[in-house]
Design an enzyme around this catalytic site. Structure first.
Site, PDB file in Angstrom:
ATOM      1  N   ASN A  11     -23.285  -3.510  18.645  1.00  0.00           N
ATOM      2  CA  ASN A  11     -22.852  -2.762  18.649  1.00  0.00           C
ATOM      3  C   ASN A  11     -21.076  -3.362  18.691  1.00  0.00           C
ATOM      4  O   ASN A  11     -21.274  -4.006  19.342  1.00  0.00           O
ATOM      5  CB  ASN A  11     -22.690  -2.204  19.622  1.00  0.00           C
ATOM      6  CG  ASN A  11     -21.793  -1.151  20.344  1.00  0.00           C
ATOM      7  OD1 ASN A  11     -20.418  -1.141  19.583  1.00  0.00           O
ATOM      8  ND2 ASN A  11     -21.476  -0.465  21.192  1.00  0.00           N
ATOM      9  N   TRP A  12     -20.899  -3.802  17.328  1.00  0.00           N
ATOM     10  CA  TRP A  12     -19.460  -4.385  17.918  1.00  0.00           C
ATOM     11  C   TRP A  12     -18.664  -4.038  17.765  1.00  0.00           C
ATOM     12  O   TRP A  12     -17.291  -4.028  18.631  1.00  0.00           O
ATOM     13  CB  TRP A  12     -18.828  -4.625  16.096  1.00  0.00           C
ATOM     14  CG  TRP A  12     -19.759  -4.884  15.167  1.00  0.00           C
ATOM     15  CD1 TRP A  12     -21.169  -5.911  15.483  1.00  0.00           C
ATOM     16  CD2 TRP A  12     -19.931  -6.083  13.956  1.00  0.00           C
ATOM     17  NE1 TRP A  12     -21.943  -7.011  14.678  1.00  0.00           N
ATOM     18  CE2 TRP A  12     -20.351  -6.483  13.499  1.00  0.00           C
ATOM     19  CE3 TRP A  12     -18.394  -5.505  13.210  1.00  0.00           C
ATOM     20  CZ2 TRP A  12     -21.124  -7.340  12.039  1.00  0.00           C
ATOM     21  CZ3 TRP A  12     -18.995  -6.002  11.733  1.00  0.00           C
ATOM     22  CH2 TRP A  12     -20.119  -7.124  11.198  1.00  0.00           C
ATOM     23  N   LYS A  13     -17.893  -2.126  18.631  1.00  0.00           N
ATOM     24  CA  LYS A  13     -17.254  -1.586  19.510  1.00  0.00           C
ATOM     25  C   LYS A  13     -16.429  -1.717  17.967  1.00  0.00           C
ATOM     26  O   LYS A  13     -15.979  -2.155  17.068  1.00  0.00           O
ATOM     27  CB  LYS A  13     -16.894  -2.063  20.041  1.00  0.00           C
ATOM     28  CG  LYS A  13     -17.872  -2.234  21.058  1.00  0.00           C
ATOM     29  CD  LYS A  13     -18.188  -2.247  22.837  1.00  0.00           C
ATOM     30  CE  LYS A  13     -19.452  -2.082  23.784  1.00  0.00           C
ATOM     31  NZ  LYS A  13     -19.091  -2.300  24.568  1.00  0.00           N
ATOM     32  N   HIS A 104     -21.733   7.300  23.805  1.00  0.00           N
ATOM     33  CA  HIS A 104     -21.734   5.627  24.604  1.00  0.00           C
ATOM     34  C   HIS A 104     -20.204   5.259  25.867  1.00  0.00           C
ATOM     35  O   HIS A 104     -19.497   6.734  25.801  1.00  0.00           O
ATOM     36  CB  HIS A 104     -20.830   4.382  23.471  1.00  0.00           C
ATOM     37  CG  HIS A 104     -21.115   3.332  24.006  1.00  0.00           C
ATOM     38  ND1 HIS A 104     -20.202   2.686  25.159  1.00  0.00           N
ATOM     39  CD2 HIS A 104     -22.068   2.250  24.420  1.00  0.00           C
ATOM     40  CE1 HIS A 104     -20.333   1.418  25.424  1.00  0.00           C
ATOM     41  NE2 HIS A 104     -21.383   1.201  24.808  1.00  0.00           N
ATOM     42  N   GLU A 106     -18.291   3.919  26.637  1.00  0.00           N
ATOM     43  CA  GLU A 106     -17.078   3.861  26.346  1.00  0.00           C
ATOM     44  C   GLU A 106     -16.558   5.351  25.533  1.00  0.00           C
ATOM     45  O   GLU A 106     -15.342   5.441  26.436  1.00  0.00           O
ATOM     46  CB  GLU A 106     -16.701   2.611  25.715  1.00  0.00           C
ATOM     47  CG  GLU A 106     -16.886   1.725  26.668  1.00  0.00           C
ATOM     48  CD  GLU A 106     -16.910   0.117  25.783  1.00  0.00           C
ATOM     49  OE1 GLU A 106     -17.301   0.200  23.911  1.00  0.00           O
ATOM     50  OE2 GLU A 106     -18.037  -0.543  26.501  1.00  0.00           O
ATOM     51  N   GLU A 176     -28.090   2.343  29.076  1.00  0.00           N
ATOM     52  CA  GLU A 176     -27.116   1.482  29.213  1.00  0.00           C
ATOM     53  C   GLU A 176     -25.930   1.474  30.659  1.00  0.00           C
ATOM     54  O   GLU A 176     -25.441   2.377  30.749  1.00  0.00           O
ATOM     55  CB  GLU A 176     -25.371   1.345  28.173  1.00  0.00           C
ATOM     56  CG  GLU A 176     -26.873   1.450  26.887  1.00  0.00           C
ATOM     57  CD  GLU A 176     -25.454   0.524  25.713  1.00  0.00           C
ATOM     58  OE1 GLU A 176     -26.127  -0.428  25.184  1.00  0.00           O
ATOM     59  OE2 GLU A 176     -24.569   1.498  25.686  1.00  0.00           O
ATOM     60  N   GLY A 182     -20.576  -5.193  29.585  1.00  0.00           N
ATOM     61  CA  GLY A 182     -19.238  -6.390  29.278  1.00  0.00           C
ATOM     62  C   GLY A 182     -19.055  -7.097  30.629  1.00  0.00           C
ATOM     63  O   GLY A 182     -18.238  -8.039  29.958  1.00  0.00           O
ATOM     64  N   SER A 222     -24.755  -6.926  28.306  1.00  0.00           N
ATOM     65  CA  SER A 222     -24.861  -8.205  28.587  1.00  0.00           C
ATOM     66  C   SER A 222     -26.012  -9.073  28.811  1.00  0.00           C
ATOM     67  O   SER A 222     -26.233  -9.827  28.795  1.00  0.00           O
ATOM     68  CB  SER A 222     -23.897  -9.014  30.379  1.00  0.00           C
ATOM     69  OG  SER A 222     -22.930  -8.485  30.859  1.00  0.00           O
ATOM     70  N   GLY A 243     -23.191  -5.934  23.385  1.00  0.00           N
ATOM     71  CA  GLY A 243     -21.935  -5.824  21.982  1.00  0.00           C
ATOM     72  C   GLY A 243     -21.574  -6.715  22.013  1.00  0.00           C
ATOM     73  O   GLY A 243     -21.402  -7.342  21.272  1.00  0.00           O
ATOM     74  N   GLY A 244     -21.110  -7.052  23.308  1.00  0.00           N
ATOM     75  CA  GLY A 244     -20.489  -8.866  23.086  1.00  0.00           C
ATOM     76  C   GLY A 244     -21.366 -10.260  22.596  1.00  0.00           C
ATOM     77  O   GLY A 244     -20.563 -10.762  21.555  1.00  0.00           O
TER      78      GLY A 244
HETATM   79  P1  PGA Z   1     -22.050  -5.554  26.251  1.00  0.00           P
HETATM   80  O1  PGA Z   1     -22.182  -3.936  25.673  1.00  0.00           O
HETATM   81  O2  PGA Z   1     -23.241  -6.804  25.514  1.00  0.00           O
HETATM   82  O3  PGA Z   1     -20.045  -6.032  26.258  1.00  0.00           O
HETATM   83  O4  PGA Z   1     -22.495  -5.468  27.814  1.00  0.00           O
HETATM   84  C1  PGA Z   1     -23.081  -3.309  25.255  1.00  0.00           C
HETATM   85  C2  PGA Z   1     -22.665  -2.026  25.061  1.00  0.00           C
HETATM   86  O5  PGA Z   1     -21.732  -1.484  25.927  1.00  0.00           O
HETATM   87  O6  PGA Z   1     -23.038  -1.495  24.338  1.00  0.00           O
END
Ligand code: PGA
Length: 269
Positions: A11-13, A104, A106, A176, A182, A222, A243-244
């Site tokens: 998930n590149w956001k 998600h 966010e 999640e 994050g 994470s 994500g990251g």
């Molecule tokens: P993260 O993000 O791996 O940076 O914690 C995961 C996500 O929000 O899908």
């Protein structure tokens, strides 16, 4: 193959414009080729770029003959019309998307959507022939009250309770926990497994074993190449939403390799 093919989804956001995305795919192509990545017997890989990068990612994947899937991070519940700024499920399907992230944390935080919106989004994704990845998970407040499992399962139930068996079996759930996203503080393998098992039990109670046995349940929060192997030990964890660590092709490819080996070791594939 185990009953459920593990998925490693990036998930590149709001990262990587279409030029940067092309550089990512080229590097990933080289890495997977170099590792002789066997798409038939390995973890499935998917990338969820921002809308603006989907087309270039999809074209390059095809050009490089990479069997990596593409997905989107959000979708409108509405099929079309005067909705400035929105993107329909059909548009995503026409771009070759296989998956769409729905709900998600966010988006729940910055663009509040109620469960009715999420139900409609899940339905729109399914109707367009794609698979929704529904995100659920508690914040620290629910965790400190000890109601994290009820909370996450409740979120699943609220959005999916009216689906048919056929629809439910095409769902993916990403557990999640908000506190793990994050921040570098991942859930422990036990926490991830407990939540995945509780969510699977919910599907068993509501839909029966045939559906519960095929719904893929991902962990997200994470995930990196240091914790991927231990997080995959949970029998109900079918891969990751990342994500990251998914922004770095070397790290992302490494995680795909780790998930493949861990699934083989765990399920004896
Ligand atoms: P993260 O993000 O791996 O940076 O914690 C995961 C996500 O929000 O899908």
């Amino acid at each position: 193959m185990s009953r459920r093919t593990p998925l490693v989804a990036g998930n590149w956001k709001m990262n990587l414009d279409h030029v940067e995305a092309a550089g990512f795919v080229q590097r990933l192509s080289w890495l997977l080729h170099d590792a002789r990545y066997d798409y038939d017997s390995s973890a499935e890989i998917a990338i969820m770029p921002p809308y603006t990068s989907i087309r270039s990612v999809q074209v390059l994947l095809q050009a490089e003959r990479m069997r990596v899937k593409v997905g989107a991070q959000n979708v409108s519940a509405i099929s079309g019309g005067a909705f400035t700024g929105d993107i329909s499920a059909r548009m995503l399907q026409r771009l070759g998307c296989s998956y769409v992230i729905v709900g998600h944390s966010e988006r729940r935080k910055y663009h509040p959507e109620d469960d009715v919106d999420l139900v409609d989004k899940v339905r729109a994704v399914l109707a367009a022939g794609m698979q929704p990845i529904l995100c659920v998970g508690e914040s620290l407040s629910e965790r400190s009250q000890g109601i994290e499992l009820e909370y996450a399962v409740g979120q699943v139930s609220d959005v999916t309770r009216d689906l048919s068996d056929a629809e439910a079996s095409r769902l993916l759930i990403a557990y999640e926990p908000v506190w793990a996203i994050g921040g570098g503080m991942s859930a422990t393998p036990k926490t991830a497994q407990n939540a995945a098992a509780a969510i699977r039990q919910h599907f068993r109670d509501r839909y029966g074993e045939a559906v519960a046995g095929v719904v893929r349940i991902l962990y997200g929060g994470s995930v990196n190449s240091n914790n991927a192997e231990s997080l995959m030990q949970g029998a109900d964890v079918d891969g990751f939403l990342i994500g990251g660590a998914a922004l770095k092709p070397d790290e992302f490819a490494k995680i795909a390799g780790i998930v493949t080996l861990a699934a083989v070791a765990r399920d004896g594939r």
